[in-house]
Motif scaffolding. Structure first.
Motif, mmCIF file in Angstrom:
data_model
loop_
_atom_site.group_PDB
_atom_site.id
_atom_site.type_symbol
_atom_site.label_atom_id
_atom_site.label_comp_id
_atom_site.label_asym_id
_atom_site.label_seq_id
_atom_site.Cartn_x
_atom_site.Cartn_y
_atom_site.Cartn_z
ATOM 1 N N MET A 1 0.831 -1.178 0.000
ATOM 2 C CA MET A 1 0.000 0.000 0.000
ATOM 3 C C MET A 1 0.878 1.245 0.000
ATOM 4 O O MET A 1 1.911 1.265 0.619
ATOM 5 N N SER A 2 0.419 2.231 -0.660
ATOM 6 C CA SER A 2 1.197 3.451 -0.729
ATOM 7 C C SER A 2 0.871 4.352 0.452
ATOM 8 O O SER A 2 -0.202 4.294 1.034
ATOM 9 N N ASP A 3 1.805 5.194 0.775
ATOM 10 C CA ASP A 3 1.616 6.155 1.838
ATOM 11 C C ASP A 3 1.571 7.523 1.185
ATOM 12 O O ASP A 3 2.581 8.132 0.927
ATOM 13 N N ARG A 4 0.394 8.010 0.919
ATOM 14 C CA ARG A 4 0.240 9.258 0.177
ATOM 15 C C ARG A 4 0.069 10.423 1.136
ATOM 16 O O ARG A 4 -0.692 10.339 2.082
ATOM 17 N N ASP A 5 0.753 11.517 0.845
ATOM 18 C CA ASP A 5 0.620 12.687 1.697
ATOM 19 C C ASP A 5 -0.546 13.568 1.267
ATOM 20 O O ASP A 5 -1.010 14.384 2.040
ATOM 21 N N LYS A 6 -1.045 13.409 0.078
ATOM 22 C CA LYS A 6 -2.201 14.183 -0.391
ATOM 23 C C LYS A 6 -3.168 13.251 -1.096
ATOM 24 O O LYS A 6 -2.774 12.281 -1.715
ATOM 25 N N GLN A 7 -4.449 13.579 -0.992
ATOM 26 C CA GLN A 7 -5.472 12.812 -1.690
ATOM 27 C C GLN A 7 -5.277 12.983 -3.195
ATOM 28 O O GLN A 7 -5.148 14.091 -3.686
ATOM 29 N N SER A 8 -5.224 11.889 -3.923
ATOM 30 C CA SER A 8 -5.085 11.993 -5.366
ATOM 31 C C SER A 8 -6.431 12.329 -6.001
ATOM 32 O O SER A 8 -7.470 12.237 -5.374
ATOM 33 N N LYS A 9 -6.375 12.700 -7.265
ATOM 34 C CA LYS A 9 -7.549 13.216 -7.950
ATOM 35 C C LYS A 9 -7.748 12.536 -9.298
ATOM 36 O O LYS A 9 -6.848 11.889 -9.806
ATOM 37 N N LEU A 10 -8.935 12.745 -9.848
ATOM 38 C CA LEU A 10 -9.303 12.181 -11.141
ATOM 39 C C LEU A 10 -9.813 13.321 -12.010
ATOM 40 O O LEU A 10 -10.598 14.149 -11.549
ATOM 41 N N PHE A 11 -9.370 13.341 -13.270
ATOM 42 C CA PHE A 11 -9.848 14.320 -14.238
ATOM 43 C C PHE A 11 -10.638 13.562 -15.291
ATOM 44 O O PHE A 11 -10.106 12.655 -15.929
ATOM 45 N N CYS A 12 -11.905 13.915 -15.463
ATOM 46 C CA CYS A 12 -12.770 13.250 -16.437
ATOM 47 C C CYS A 12 -13.028 14.206 -17.602
ATOM 48 O O CYS A 12 -13.443 15.341 -17.399
ATOM 49 N N LEU A 13 -12.783 13.722 -18.793
ATOM 50 C CA LEU A 13 -13.042 14.492 -20.001
ATOM 51 C C LEU A 13 -13.970 13.665 -20.883
ATOM 52 O O LEU A 13 -13.653 12.525 -21.218
ATOM 53 N N GLU A 14 -15.125 14.249 -21.210
ATOM 54 C CA GLU A 14 -16.121 13.537 -22.007
ATOM 55 C C GLU A 14 -16.304 14.219 -23.355
ATOM 56 O O GLU A 14 -16.481 15.435 -23.429
ATOM 57 N N GLY A 15 -16.270 13.423 -24.408
ATOM 58 C CA GLY A 15 -16.555 13.925 -25.746
ATOM 59 C C GLY A 15 -18.061 13.968 -25.965
ATOM 60 O O GLY A 15 -18.750 12.976 -25.745
ATOM 61 N N VAL A 16 -18.580 15.140 -26.356
ATOM 62 C CA VAL A 16 -20.014 15.324 -26.598
ATOM 63 C C VAL A 16 -20.215 15.927 -27.981
ATOM 64 O O VAL A 16 -19.282 16.419 -28.602
ATOM 65 N N ARG A 17 -21.447 15.894 -28.459
ATOM 66 C CA ARG A 17 -21.723 16.447 -29.792
ATOM 67 C C ARG A 17 -21.580 17.965 -29.835
ATOM 68 O O ARG A 17 -21.077 18.520 -30.788
ATOM 69 N N ASP A 18 -22.086 18.655 -28.797
ATOM 70 C CA ASP A 18 -22.061 20.115 -28.774
ATOM 71 C C ASP A 18 -21.968 20.567 -27.320
ATOM 72 O O ASP A 18 -22.902 20.364 -26.544
ATOM 73 N N VAL A 19 -20.857 21.197 -26.966
ATOM 74 C CA VAL A 19 -20.645 21.640 -25.587
ATOM 75 C C VAL A 19 -21.730 22.621 -25.164
ATOM 76 O O VAL A 19 -22.220 22.559 -24.036
ATOM 77 N N GLU A 20 -22.124 23.518 -26.058
ATOM 78 C CA GLU A 20 -23.130 24.535 -25.721
ATOM 79 C C GLU A 20 -24.507 23.932 -25.457
ATOM 80 O O GLU A 20 -25.248 24.420 -24.615
ATOM 81 N N ALA A 21 -24.864 22.892 -26.172
ATOM 82 C CA ALA A 21 -26.190 22.282 -26.041
ATOM 83 C C ALA A 21 -26.205 21.120 -25.033
ATOM 84 O O ALA A 21 -27.265 20.605 -24.707
ATOM 85 N N HIS A 22 -25.047 20.722 -24.537
ATOM 86 C CA HIS A 22 -24.942 19.578 -23.627
ATOM 87 C C HIS A 22 -25.571 19.921 -22.278
ATOM 88 O O HIS A 22 -25.200 20.899 -21.646
ATOM 89 N N THR A 23 -26.547 19.127 -21.855
ATOM 90 C CA THR A 23 -27.267 19.445 -20.617
ATOM 91 C C THR A 23 -26.995 18.491 -19.470
ATOM 92 O O THR A 23 -27.253 18.810 -18.328
ATOM 93 N N GLY A 24 -26.517 17.338 -19.738
ATOM 94 C CA GLY A 24 -26.255 16.388 -18.662
ATOM 95 C C GLY A 24 -25.553 15.167 -19.208
ATOM 96 O O GLY A 24 -25.476 14.956 -20.399
ATOM 97 N N SER A 25 -25.044 14.391 -18.301
ATOM 98 C CA SER A 25 -24.306 13.210 -18.711
ATOM 99 C C SER A 25 -24.580 12.085 -17.732
ATOM 100 O O SER A 25 -24.678 12.324 -16.530
ATOM 101 N N PRO A 26 -24.660 10.860 -18.231
ATOM 102 C CA PRO A 26 -24.828 9.729 -17.314
ATOM 103 C C PRO A 26 -23.602 9.513 -16.438
ATOM 104 O O PRO A 26 -23.661 8.817 -15.439
ATOM 105 N N ILE A 27 -22.489 10.141 -16.763
ATOM 106 C CA ILE A 27 -21.262 9.978 -15.987
ATOM 107 C C ILE A 27 -21.266 10.851 -14.731
ATOM 108 O O ILE A 27 -20.575 10.544 -13.752
ATOM 109 N N LEU A 28 -22.041 11.933 -14.711
ATOM 110 C CA LEU A 28 -22.019 12.858 -13.580
ATOM 111 C C LEU A 28 -22.439 12.228 -12.246
ATOM 112 O O LEU A 28 -21.772 12.453 -11.232
ATOM 113 N N PRO A 29 -23.515 11.434 -12.191
ATOM 114 C CA PRO A 29 -23.837 10.790 -10.903
ATOM 115 C C PRO A 29 -22.718 9.868 -10.414
ATOM 116 O O PRO A 29 -22.469 9.769 -9.214
#
Length: 188
Positions: A1-29
């Motif tokens: 097991m690792s001994d981490r001094d800071k909580q690590s993070k995750l960056f999620c990038l989703e490809g969508v048809r139109d950023v302006e018209a995008h209203t929600g994603s099944p990935i958000l919950p």
């Protein structure tokens, strides 16, 4: 097991048809669940073309002071094999690797099962060598259901262990049927 001094993070990038018209994603919950139940801090961005993909990645790479703590880049894109699809254009992982040249040291790029990941050894090694990434992972089969159930286990193990072999072995020990059914893959 690792001994981490800071909580690590995750960056999620989703490809969508139109950023302006995008209203929600099944990935958000799912991302909310990761934050509340697993303690995995995450950021979610969308992109609808190569320009917005590059812009999102530039912000992450050059403006986010905590980038070094992002262990996982979670990519939710359509695509097959060695490509992702954005705005009806196919971009190879080699093209993406050149953009990330030397900037992903110690990071895992994980693709949701919206993209079938099928790399030959040479393509995988090229990506890892050029980017400096620790590993690239995803699924060999597209399922009608989003891969969040298995992704959850994988991300939790990435928080617990540093060694990718230990992560994969533990994942297969606890979720063998799901790993085989979805054809979980990790190149390192």
């Amino acid at each position: 097991m690792s001994d981490r001094d800071k909580q690590s993070k995750l960056f999620c990038l989703e490809g969508v048809r139109d950023v302006e018209a995008h209203t929600g994603s099944p990935i958000l919950p799912f991302l909310e669940y990761l934050a509340l139940e697993q303690g995995i801090t995450n950021i979610y961005k969308t992109c609808d073309g190569i320009e917005s993909l590059e812009e999102s990645l530039n912000v992450l790479l050059y403006e986010d002071r905590n980038f070094k703590h992002y262990e996982i880049l979670y990519l939710v894109f359509e695509g097959e094999g060695n490509t992702i699809v954005l705005d009806n254009y196919y971009y190879s992982l080699e093209e993406i690797a050149e953009f990330f040249e030397g900037k992903l040291k110690g990071k895992i790029l994980h693709f949701a099962n919206t993209k079938r990941l099928d790399l030959d050894e040479e393509a995988a090694q090229y990506f890892l060598d050029v980017t400096g990434a620790k590993a690239i992972s995803g699924y060999g089969k597209r399922f009608p259901v989003l891969s969040t159930v298995l992704d959850n286990h994988f991300f939790a193990l990435c928080q617990e262990y540093d060694d990718v072999v230990t992560i994969v072995e533990t994942l297969f020990e606890s979720q063998y049927a799901l790993c085989k059914a979805m054809d979980f893959r990790l190149y390192y």
